[in-house]
Design an enzyme around this catalytic site. Structure first.
Site, PDB file in Angstrom:
ATOM      1  N   GLU A 310       0.853  -1.203   0.000  1.00 42.42           N
ATOM      2  CA  GLU A 310       0.000   0.000   0.000  1.00 42.42           C
ATOM      3  C   GLU A 310       0.885   1.248   0.000  1.00 42.42           C
ATOM      4  O   GLU A 310       0.711   2.163   0.792  1.00 42.42           O
ATOM      5  CB  GLU A 310      -0.920   0.011   1.219  1.00 42.42           C
ATOM      6  CG  GLU A 310      -1.797  -1.216   1.336  1.00 42.42           C
ATOM      7  CD  GLU A 310      -2.666  -1.230   2.570  1.00 42.42           C
ATOM      8  OE1 GLU A 310      -3.866  -1.534   2.448  1.00 42.42           O
ATOM      9  OE2 GLU A 310      -2.151  -0.926   3.665  1.00 42.42           O
ATOM     10  N   CYS A 406     -10.456   0.757   7.853  1.00 45.24           N
ATOM     11  CA  CYS A 406      -9.896   2.042   8.273  1.00 45.24           C
ATOM     12  C   CYS A 406     -10.481   3.217   7.489  1.00 45.24           C
ATOM     13  O   CYS A 406     -10.635   4.315   8.025  1.00 45.24           O
ATOM     14  CB  CYS A 406      -8.383   2.021   8.135  1.00 45.24           C
ATOM     15  SG  CYS A 406      -7.789   1.479   6.520  1.00 45.24           S
TER      16      CYS A 406
END
Length: 643
Positions: A310, A406
Site C-alpha cells: 500500500e 480504516c
C-alpha cells in the site's frame, strides 16, 4: 513557533453541508451498525463486541485485525466533529455509553487494547513492528481530544491520559524502558494534540522521543524480533522503508513505504517542527513534501501507487489502472498539508488540501453514504478488475464495509471536521485557505473580527465576504489564490483592493469597518492537463480539470472502450450545471473522435493502419469524485489527446 488556537467555524456551504448531513444522518448510524455487526452482507467488524469481552461482560474470542479497536476510535472522533456542527443528544448518549464501555475495558494500570487483553494477555509490547498497539492508542487519543473539545466531557480524555501516563513509563531512555516505537505511526501526531489540550509537557516530549529514535541503529525491530525468538523480518524490498524506519527521519529525502504510515509521520514531524522551532525537521518536511507532491502524487491528490505494501513506489511511477491510492492516504495528506501551512503560509499546501478534498478523498464514499472505496484508481475496466489477480485490489463498485475498515470512519471524520481547514490566524493575520461558505471570527490585534463567506464553490469562483469587527481596526486578511487560477480580482466595497501577493496568498491590509464587503473572483477555466513526460502511463493523454475539480469519463455516458476516445487539443469544451445529476454537478462535454475498425477486416486481432479509422463522436465528463454511482462500468481520468 506560532501557537494556533482552534478556529471556530460554522459551515453554510451547500456542497459540504450536504456531505456533513449525510455523515450525521446516514454514515455515522450506518457505521455504528457495522461496528455492531448489524449489516447483512458486510464484512463482520466485531469491534464493539471485542470491548465487551475485554470488559468481562461477554464470553467470546477476539475477532478482527490487531488494530480493530481503532475503528471505534475514529467513529467517536467523527461523532465529536458532528456534534460540533449540530448537537444530537441521542447520538451523544450512545457515544457516552461507548466511552463508558471503553473505560470498563481499560486495565487497572491504564493499558487499553482489546487484542492483547483478550487474545494475548501477557504479551504487551512484544511486537510493536506488526501489532499496532501505539497506533490504536493514538486514534483513541485523537478521539478523546475531539470529544472533549466538542462536548466538554473529560471521561475519555482522562482514560487516555491514564493510558499515556502508563506508556510514558514503558518507553524512553531509562534503563528498564523500551527504546522503541510503533510500526504504524499515529500516536506521534496524537500526543501533540493531547499536549495542546492538557499542557502536559511530558506528552510533547514523548512524541519527540518516538520521532527522534525512529530508524536508529541497531534497529529496534531487529532487537525486538530477537528478543521474542524471531528472525528479523524486512519483507518490503528487504528494507524497513515500509514503516519509514530505514533511516533516521532527518535523513529521509524520498517518500517510501506504506503511504498512510508515511503521511501520518510527516504530519507529526511538521507539527513538532512548528512546536519546537526545529529547523532541521522543518527542512526534512519540505524536502519530503516536494518529493511527494512533485513526483509521487496523482492529479486527484491520491498517493501510494503500489498495491504491494500500500505504498509509494518510485518517482513518476503513477499507473492509472493499478494505482492503490488508498482513501486514508489522501486524508493523511490533508492532515500533513495543514501542518505544513502552520509552518509556512504558502499556497502550495492549501492547493493540495483543496485538490484532495474535492477529488481523492470524497471519491471514497458513495453519494448515498452507504458504500466505500478503499482503493481509488484513475482508470477502471471492470472485466480486468474482476478477473485478473494483479488487479484484485481494484473495485468497479464501492463496497458496504471492509474487514480492514480504516477508510470509512476516516472519511467520516474528515468530512465532519472540514471546517477546521478553512481559516487560521498566524502572526495576527487572518488567513482564508479554502473557499467554503462559512462564518468565523479572527482576533486582529486585540479586536474580534467576524467574517462571513458565501460561495458556490467548487462550481463557481465568485466568492463574497462580509467583515464585521467589534470596532474599526487596522489589520491584514490573506486570501489563497489557487495554483490553478490564471487570474483573480479582489475588491473591497466595490473598489479594487491594494493587494500584496506572496507565496500564493493575496494580502489586504487596511482599516476594517463594520459591513465591509470583499468580492474575490477567481475565473474557473476548463484546463487540459498533461503529465510530466516521465509519467509514462500518461504519454499522449490529457485530463480535464475545472477549478479544483478533476473530471473523468464513464461508460454510462460515453459507451464502452473508453480507451478508443480521443479529445482534440483545441476543440471547444462546454460546461453546464445539472442539478438533478449526482446531487448536482458541473458537467463538461464536447466533440471527440472514436477509433473504429473498418468492416472488411472482420475479427482480426492485428491489422494495418489503414484498416483503422476514426469517427466523430461526443464525450461527457463528470467530476471524478462522483464516479461509480450509476452502476458498474468503465471509467478513466486520462484520455487520448489528438490534434
Amino acid at each position: 513557533m506560532t501557537v494556533h488556537s482552534k478556529q471556530q467555524v460554522k459551515l453554510t456551504d451547500s456542497f459540504w453541508c450536504r456531505y456533513q448531513s449525510l455523515v450525521r444522518e446516514k454514515v455515522i448510524p450506518y457505521q455504528w451498525q457495522a461496528l455492531n455487526d448489524q449489516i447483512e452482507g458486510a464484512a463482520p467488524s466485531h469491534a464493539i463486541k471485542n470491548f465487551r469481552i475485554a470488559a468481562g461482560e461477554e464470553e467470546g474470542e477476539f475477532h478482527g485485525f490487531v488494530f480493530q479497536d481503532s475503528d471505534v476510535a475514529k467513529w467517536i472522533e467523527a461523532v465529536a466533529y458532528s456534534l460540533e456542527t449540530e448537537r444530537d443528544l441521542e447520538l451523544e448518549r450512545t457515544c457516552d455509553e461507548v466511552i463508558d464501555l471503553i473505560g470498563r475495558a481499560q486495565q487497572p494500570d491504564g493499558y487499553l487494547n482489546t487484542y492483547y487483553t483478550v487474545k494475548e494477555p501477557g504479551k504487551r509490547w512484544t511486537n510493536l513492528r506488526d501489532n499496532h498497539e501505539l497506533y490504536v492508542g493514538g486514534h483513541f487519543i485523537e478521539a478523546a481530544v475531539a470529544y472533549y473539545e466538542a462536548t466538554g466531557k473529560k471521561k475519555l480524555l482522562d482514560i487516555m491520559c491514564q493510558f499515556v501516563d502508563y506508556v510514558d513509563t514503558i518507553f524512553g531512555d531509562g534503563e528498564d524502558q523500551i527504546r522503541g516505537y510503533d510500526g504504524h505511526q499515529e500516536i506521534e501526531l496524537a500526543l501533540i494534540k493531547l499536549y495542546r489540550v492538557t499542557e502536559e509537557i511530558r506528552y510533547l516530549k514523548l512524541a519527540q522521543f518516538f520521532i527522534n529514535i525512529r530508524g536508529e541503529q541497531p534497529h529496534f525491530f531487529n532487537l525486538e524480533a530477537e528478543k521474542r525468538g524471531d528472525k528479523p523480518h524486512r519483507w518490503f524490498h528487504d528494507s524497513y522503508s515500509y514503516s519509514q524506519s530505514h533511516l533516521p527521519v532527518r535523513e529521509q529525502e524520498v517518500a517510501s513505504g506504506h503511504a498512510v504510515r508515511a503521511v501520518y509521520m510527516y504530519t507529526a514531524m511538521a507539527d513538532l517542527a512548528n512546536e519546537l522551532d526545529d529547523e532541521s525537521l522543518k527542512k526534512t518536511c519540505q524536502t519530503l513534501w516536494n518529493n511527494v507532491t512533485q513526483k509521487q502524487m496523482y492529479l486527484t491528490a491520491g498517493i501510494g501507487s503500489a498495491e504491494f505494501g500500500e505504498a509509494f513506489s518510485f518517482d513518476y511511477d503513477l499507473p492509472n489502472d493499478l494505482s492503490y491510492t488508498e482513501t486514508c492516504a489522501s486524508i493523511g495528506l490533508v492532515f500533513w498539508a495543514q501542518k505544513m501551512l502552520a509552518l509556512e503560509a504558502n499556497g502550495v499546501y492549501g492547493d493540495v488540501i483543496e485538490r484532495a478534498i474535492y477529488n481523492g478523498t470524497i471519491s471514497g464514499i458513495q453519494l448515498d453514504g452507504t458504500k466505500f472505496f478503499y482503493v481509488n484508481p484513475l482508470e477502471v475496466w471492470p472485466k480486468q478488475a474482476n478477473h485478473r489477480h494483479d488487479y484484485k485490489h481494484v473495485k468497479a463498485e464501492r463496497q458496504p464495509w471492509f474487514g480492514c475498515a480504516c477508510c470509512p470512519p476516516n472519511i467520516a471524520r474528515l468530512i465532519t471536521s472540514i471546517g477546521s481547514y478553512v481559516y487560521s490566524v498566524r502572526n495576527h493575520i487572518g488567513f482564508v485557505h479554502l473557499y467554503i461558505a462559512s462564518a468565523t471570527a479572527f482576533t486582529l490585534g486585540d479586536t474580534r473580527v467576524e467574517v462571513a463567506q458565501t460561495s458556490n464553490f467548487p462550481w463557481s469562483g465568485d466568492i463574497q465576504f462580509t467583515v464585521n469587527p467589534e470596532r474599526s481596526v487596522e489589520g491584514t486578511l490573506a486570501f489563497r489564490i489557487p495554483g490553478w487560477a490564471r487570474s483573480f480580482s479582489l475588491k473591497v466595497n466595490g473598489e479594487e483592493a491594494h493587494t500584496q501577493v506572496s507565496k500564493g496568498y493575496a494580502y489586504v491590509t487596511r482599516t476594517w469597518n463594520q459591513g465591509d464587503e470583499i468580492h474575490l473572483e477567481i475565473p474557473m477555466e476548463i484546463e487540459r492537463m498533461v503529465a510530466h513526460p516521465n509519467v509514462k502511463a500518461n504519454a499522449g493523454k490529457i485530463a480535464l480539470q475545472r477549478g479544483p475539480v478533476v473530471y473523468c469519463l464513464e461508460q454510462v455516458d460515453n459507451g464502452e472502450n473508453l480507451a478508443c476516445i480521443e479529445i482534440n487539443g483545441d476543440s471547444l469544451i462546454e460546461e453546464r450545471f445539472e442539478e438533478e445529476l449526482l446531487n448536482g454537478v458541473m458537467v463538461l462535454s464536447g466533440k471527440a473522435k472514436r477509433t473504429e475498425v473498418t468492416s472488411d477486416v472482420g475479427q482480426a486481432l492485428y491489422m494495418r493502419t489503414e484498416d483503422v479509422n476514426t469517427s466523430e463522436t461526443t464525450f461527457t465528463a463528470i467530476p471524478y469524485y462522483a464516479w461509480a454511482n450509476r452502476g458498474e462500468g468503465e471509467m478513466t481520468v486520462w484520455v487520448r489527446s489528438g490534434k
